[in-house]
Design an enzyme around this catalytic site. Structure first.
Site, PDB file in Angstrom:
ATOM      1  N   CYS A 108       0.105   3.698   2.844  1.00 18.25           N
ATOM      2  CA  CYS A 108       0.617   3.132   4.108  1.00 18.25           C
ATOM      3  C   CYS A 108       2.108   3.462   4.258  1.00 18.25           C
ATOM      4  O   CYS A 108       2.565   3.799   5.355  1.00 18.25           O
ATOM      5  CB  CYS A 108       0.413   1.625   4.150  1.00 18.25           C
ATOM      6  SG  CYS A 108      -1.304   1.093   4.069  1.00 18.25           S
ATOM      7  N   CYS A 155       0.828  -1.217   0.000  1.00 12.86           N
ATOM      8  CA  CYS A 155       0.000   0.000   0.000  1.00 12.86           C
ATOM      9  C   CYS A 155       0.859   1.263   0.000  1.00 12.86           C
ATOM     10  O   CYS A 155       1.591   1.520   0.948  1.00 12.86           O
ATOM     11  CB  CYS A 155      -0.910  -0.049   1.230  1.00 12.86           C
ATOM     12  SG  CYS A 155      -1.756   1.476   1.615  1.00 12.86           S
TER      13      CYS A 155
END
Length: 134
Positions: free
Chosen positions: A64, A61
């Site tokens: 993230c 991600c």
């Protein structure tokens, strides 16, 4: 003469860091994120610390990865414990807390979920949220 600190210097520095990070209940708040490997790890952290910010993330991600330095700084600078849960490794735990997208942050206060945030948030916003529950 070497500029490297001696073992005694390092030990003294770590002891001072521990003294500074001890909260009122005598529990030491970690200065680095706790990596959660099981539901028991998360339960233990939530039971041990008054305020826990849980970062549900995935290695693949992009957002993230953008949030990761902020999470590490919050662990070092705030009185909250910071926990990280890899949703790919802990799918059951992610489902238990209703994670539908990452990053998702869940703030626990006094053992109960108090705030849920989805997406990248600023360090100031997260620090303010933590402070509101400390």
């Amino acid at each position: 003469m070497s500029e490297n600190p001696s073992i005694d210097d390092i030990r003294e520095e770590k002891i001072e860091e521990l003294r500074e990070s001890t909260d009122e209940s005598g529990s030491v708040t970690p200065s680095e994120p706790i990596h959660v490997g099981s539901p028991d790890d998360l339960s233990g952290a939530v039971d041990q610390y008054d305020v826990v910010l849980v970062d549900f993330y995935a290695d693949w991600c992009g957002p993230c990865k953008m949030l990761e330095p902020t999470i590490e700084e919050l662990a070092a600078e705030t009185e909250a414990a910071i926990a990280k849960v890899d949703v790919d490794q802990n799918q059951q735990l992610a489902a238990q807390y209703g994670v539908q997208g990452v990053p998702m942050l869940l703030l626990f206060a006094d053992g109960e979920p108090a705030e849920k945030l989805v997406g990248v948030k600023s360090k100031d916003d997260l620090a303010g949220l933590i402070e509101a529950y400390n």
